[in-house]
Scaffold this active site. Structure first.
Site, short mmCIF file in Angstrom:
data_model
loop_
_atom_site.label_atom_id
_atom_site.label_comp_id
_atom_site.label_asym_id
_atom_site.label_seq_id
_atom_site.Cartn_x
_atom_site.Cartn_y
_atom_site.Cartn_z
N PHE A 178 -15.88 24.80 11.09
CA PHE A 178 -17.31 24.71 11.43
C PHE A 178 -18.15 24.35 10.19
O PHE A 178 -19.07 23.54 10.28
CB PHE A 178 -17.82 26.04 12.02
CG PHE A 178 -17.71 26.13 13.51
CD1 PHE A 178 -16.48 25.99 14.13
CD2 PHE A 178 -18.82 26.36 14.30
CE1 PHE A 178 -16.36 26.07 15.51
CE2 PHE A 178 -18.71 26.44 15.68
CZ PHE A 178 -17.48 26.30 16.29
N LEU A 179 -17.82 24.97 9.07
CA LEU A 179 -18.59 24.68 7.84
C LEU A 179 -18.39 23.22 7.43
O LEU A 179 -19.35 22.52 7.11
CB LEU A 179 -18.16 25.62 6.71
CG LEU A 179 -18.56 27.08 6.90
CD1 LEU A 179 -17.86 27.98 5.89
CD2 LEU A 179 -20.08 27.24 6.78
N THR A 209 -0.95 27.83 -0.12
CA THR A 209 -0.38 27.26 1.11
C THR A 209 -0.85 25.82 1.22
O THR A 209 -1.72 25.50 2.02
CB THR A 209 -0.86 28.05 2.35
OG1 THR A 209 -2.29 28.22 2.25
CG2 THR A 209 -0.21 29.38 2.47
N ALA A 237 -16.42 31.93 -1.29
CA ALA A 237 -16.53 30.53 -1.71
C ALA A 237 -16.50 30.51 -3.23
O ALA A 237 -17.07 31.40 -3.88
CB ALA A 237 -17.82 29.92 -1.19
N VAL A 247 -8.02 33.05 -5.23
CA VAL A 247 -8.27 34.10 -4.24
C VAL A 247 -7.81 35.45 -4.78
O VAL A 247 -8.58 36.41 -4.86
CB VAL A 247 -7.57 33.77 -2.90
CG1 VAL A 247 -7.67 34.96 -1.94
CG2 VAL A 247 -8.19 32.54 -2.26
N CYS A 272 -9.71 24.31 0.61
CA CYS A 272 -9.64 24.86 1.96
C CYS A 272 -10.00 23.90 3.10
O CYS A 272 -9.25 23.80 4.07
CB CYS A 272 -10.53 26.09 2.07
SG CYS A 272 -9.80 27.52 1.27
C1 UDX Z 1 -14.95 27.40 1.57
C2 UDX Z 1 -15.65 28.40 2.50
O1 UDX Z 1 -17.07 28.30 2.30
C3 UDX Z 1 -15.18 29.81 2.23
O2 UDX Z 1 -15.74 30.73 3.16
C4 UDX Z 1 -13.65 29.85 2.34
O3 UDX Z 1 -13.16 31.13 2.01
C5 UDX Z 1 -13.01 28.82 1.43
O4 UDX Z 1 -13.55 27.52 1.71
P1 UDX Z 1 -15.24 26.68 -0.99
O5 UDX Z 1 -14.36 25.54 -0.61
O6 UDX Z 1 -14.88 27.50 -2.17
O7 UDX Z 1 -15.35 27.72 0.24
O8 UDX Z 1 -16.73 26.14 -1.23
P2 UDX Z 1 -17.91 25.70 -0.25
O9 UDX Z 1 -19.17 26.23 -0.81
O10 UDX Z 1 -17.64 25.99 1.15
O11 UDX Z 1 -17.97 24.11 -0.47
C6 UDX Z 1 -16.95 23.25 0.00
C7 UDX Z 1 -17.32 21.80 -0.26
O12 UDX Z 1 -18.39 21.39 0.57
C8 UDX Z 1 -17.78 21.53 -1.69
O13 UDX Z 1 -17.24 20.31 -2.14
C9 UDX Z 1 -19.27 21.45 -1.56
O14 UDX Z 1 -19.87 20.68 -2.56
C10 UDX Z 1 -19.41 20.78 -0.19
N1 UDX Z 1 -20.70 21.04 0.45
C11 UDX Z 1 -21.05 22.30 0.82
C12 UDX Z 1 -21.57 19.99 0.70
O15 UDX Z 1 -21.27 18.83 0.38
N2 UDX Z 1 -22.77 20.23 1.31
C13 UDX Z 1 -23.15 21.48 1.69
O16 UDX Z 1 -24.24 21.63 2.25
C14 UDX Z 1 -22.26 22.55 1.43
P1 ADP Z 2 -5.51 30.14 -4.07
O1 ADP Z 2 -6.72 29.25 -4.20
O2 ADP Z 2 -5.04 30.27 -2.64
O3 ADP Z 2 -5.66 31.45 -4.76
P2 ADP Z 2 -3.88 29.19 -6.30
O4 ADP Z 2 -3.00 27.99 -6.36
O5 ADP Z 2 -5.08 29.27 -7.18
O6 ADP Z 2 -4.29 29.35 -4.75
O7 ADP Z 2 -3.02 30.51 -6.58
C1 ADP Z 2 -1.81 30.80 -5.99
C2 ADP Z 2 -0.90 31.44 -7.06
O8 ADP Z 2 0.27 31.95 -6.41
C3 ADP Z 2 -0.41 30.49 -8.14
O9 ADP Z 2 -0.81 30.97 -9.41
C4 ADP Z 2 1.14 30.50 -8.00
O10 ADP Z 2 1.81 30.46 -9.24
C5 ADP Z 2 1.37 31.84 -7.31
N1 ADP Z 2 2.63 31.94 -6.57
C6 ADP Z 2 3.13 31.09 -5.64
N2 ADP Z 2 4.30 31.55 -5.14
C7 ADP Z 2 4.55 32.74 -5.76
C8 ADP Z 2 5.61 33.72 -5.69
N3 ADP Z 2 6.64 33.57 -4.83
N4 ADP Z 2 5.54 34.80 -6.47
C9 ADP Z 2 4.49 34.97 -7.34
N5 ADP Z 2 3.47 34.09 -7.45
C10 ADP Z 2 3.49 32.99 -6.69
#
Ligand code: UDX
Ligand code: ADP
Length: 480
Positions: free
Chosen positions: A244-245, A110, A182, A31, A294
């Site tokens: 919902f998704l 988280t 996503a 993110v 997520c």
């Molecule tokens: C999701 C939300 O879409 C995004 O808005 C939020 O910020 C984070 O969570 P992400 O998990 O990155 O994003 O990908 P997404 O495209 O939503 O897919 C999630 C899972 O659902 C994947 O495993 C995907 O393959 C699956 N999926 C999605 C299906 O199996 N079928 C579908 O039609 C759509």
């Molecule tokens: P997301 O998908 O939410 O971005 P990630 O696990 O990819 O989650 O990234 C979260 C990042 O936050 C990790 O690289 C982790 O090392 C970092 N992190 C966690 N706690 C702290 C902290 N207290 N200070 C700095 N970085 C942190």
């Protein structure tokens, strides 16, 4: 009763907002990294520093070769390449960046709690709390703190409480600004968001903080797409959107099982219902089950929150989305075993794909992990190929489940760098991720080198069924 509506952001003519010249983002993950790269690209007058405790990750973000940045996202390399060193910086100097910034994004992970009360359900907020305490300790002037991670409702309140009770007497404004990108399409989602949501307090200071963040997004997002709400609505909107998704995926997956029993085809059903403009065509692809960091986490969180308010029926309703997803994963593995004459012991099953979806190297909660684990329990030998996931990650994912010892995982699971080698002498192939390249392989060549009968279990309904059958494969997809 006054009904609150989300407000569309207005042009800001006042000059009282905080002037932002420096942004700090804590957490350089899936993110924080892409989001800050886009902010830096679109706001060249603002210095953006992304900090992380993980020195290896920061080193990768700073790698001269843009192909080595730690996250694979189409288009991200170009944006990082453009902004890095100009007004985008990656650093381990967390305290310095917090000290200098007027606006701090908290973008740390988280995960679901693995211990104590709420274990397996509630979000673990320890990383967020550590960030809040660190900001409180370091800040010497007023700051806006933006929660960017997916967080359960009312986290902003916790952050606020820590900041206001342990800070150095400086003023903090806490905003909720959930990220809806996503993975795999993160750059496009950030450049052209459906909406940007900013939650803040209704007091004057809160509104000023909201406006400050609105002005940053307004560098590239039309104001009518920037919604402002109160903090709790913003936080709950994020959980609800993901719920919902995920619910749509579980719904179509539930129907896929019925299709298999009745002779209907789930792709045809999805197309037919998706043309109803009230339903819409997106997120109706039957699959081996959803993964990602997520969906499951957020729903479990929602369920936990509902239970904590005694809303048993509401909690049960949403929990069913997860139960269905677990069922979909399990039945895919079970079907492989039963189709291969009820045993996969010492048979080679080739997995094409390990990431939770295409165009990402993220494997968190990927269905492939759980299905591989079930098949290894059945004594299968698993061969894995994913274009963007390396062997260390595959083993880390399996070891994390603690189903068996690490040596056994390495003995039963082999990771290849070439798809043809992966499928060589395999009894069956399972398509786990919908990478485009899988459909373009020379399937005749793959067939010629497999054990016969040669089975394909297409967990993504990706391949050309007629062509595969013509070659000689026994082909099974989801929901037909
Ligand atoms: C999701 C939300 O879409 C995004 O808005 C939020 O910020 C984070 O969570 P992400 O998990 O990155 O994003 O990908 P997404 O495209 O939503 O897919 C999630 C899972 O659902 C994947 O495993 C995907 O393959 C699956 N999926 C999605 C299906 O199996 N079928 C579908 O039609 C759509
Ligand atoms: P997301 O998908 O939410 O971005 P990630 O696990 O990819 O989650 O990234 C979260 C990042 O936050 C990790 O690289 C982790 O090392 C970092 N992190 C966690 N706690 C702290 C902290 N207290 N200070 C700095 N970085 C942190």
């Amino acid at each position: 009763m006054v009904l609150e509506q989300p407000q569309v952001a207005q042009k800001n003519d006042k000059t009282t907002n905080m002037k932002v010249t420096k942004i700090c983002c804590i957490g350089a993950g899936y993110v924080g990294g892409p989001t800050m790269a886009v902010i830096a690209q679109k706001c060249p007058d603002i210095e953006v520093t992304v900090v992380d405790l993980n020195a290896e990750r920061i080193a990768a973000w700073n790698d001269k070769d843009i192909n080595n940045i730690p996250i694979y996202e189409p288009g991200l390399g170009e944006i990082v390449g453009e902004a890095r060193g100009r007004n985008l910086f990656f650093s381990t100097e967390v305290e310095k960046a917090i000290h200098e910034a007027q606006l701090i994004f908290i973008s740390v992970n988280t995960p679901t709690k693995t211990y104590g009360s709420g274990k397996g359900m509630a979000a673990d907020l320890k990383y967020i709390e550590l960030c809040a305490r660190q900001i409180a300790r370091i800040a010497k002037d007023d700051k806006i703190v933006v929660e960017k991670s997916t967080l359960p409702v009312r986290t902003a309140e916790a952050i606020k409480s820590i900041l206001n009770h342990t800070g150095n007497g400086v003023q903090f404004q806490i905003l909720s600004n959930p990220e809806f990108l996503a993975e795999g399409t993160a750059v496009q989602d950030l450049l052209h968001p459906d909406r940007v949501l900013i939650g803040g307090e209704t007091c004057e200071e809160g509104q000023k903080a909201i406006q400050t963040l609105v002005d940053i997004y307004a560098h590239w997002v039309p104001r009518e797409k920037i919604l402002t709400t109160n903090v709790w609505s913003s936080e709950l909107s994020k959980l609800t959107a993901n719920a919902f998704l995920a619910q749509r995926v579980s719904s179509i997956n539930a129907i896929s099982e019925l299709c298999e029993k009745t002779g209907a085809n789930v792709n045809e059903v999805a197309r037919a219902i998706g043309m109803d403009s009230r339903i819409g065509p997106k997120f109706l692809k039957a699959s081996v089950g959803f993964g990602g960091s997520c969906f499951q986490k957020d729903i479990l969180n929602l369920v936990y929150i509902c239970k904590s308010f005694g809303l048993v029926e509401v909690a049960d309703y949403w929990e069913q989305v997860i139960i269905m997803n677990d069922h979909q994963k399990r039945r895919f593995g079970n079907n492989i075993v039963s189709t291969l004459y009820n045993t996969v012991a010492d048979k080679k099953i080739a997995f094409l794909g390990w990431a939770f979806k295409k165009d990402t190297n993220d494997t968190r909660e990927s269905a492939a992990i759980y299905i591989a684990d079930d098949l290894v329990n059945e004594q299968a030998n698993i061969a894995v190929y994913d274009p963007k996931v390396d062997a260390d990650q595959v083993y880390a994912d399996l070891d994390y489940l603690k189903t068996r010892n690490v040596e056994k995982n390495r003995k039963k699971v082999t990771v290849f760098e070439d798809p043809y080698e992966t499928c060589h002498h395999a009894h069956a192939i399972a398509i786990m991720t919908e990478w485009d390249e899988f459909a373009a392989y020379d399937w005749q060549r793959i067939y010629d080198n497999m054990q016969k009968p040669a089975f394909v279990f297409d967990g993504r309904n990706l391949l050309d069924e007629a062509k595969l059958r013509e070659i000689g494969f026994i082909y099974q997809s989801i929901g037909s």
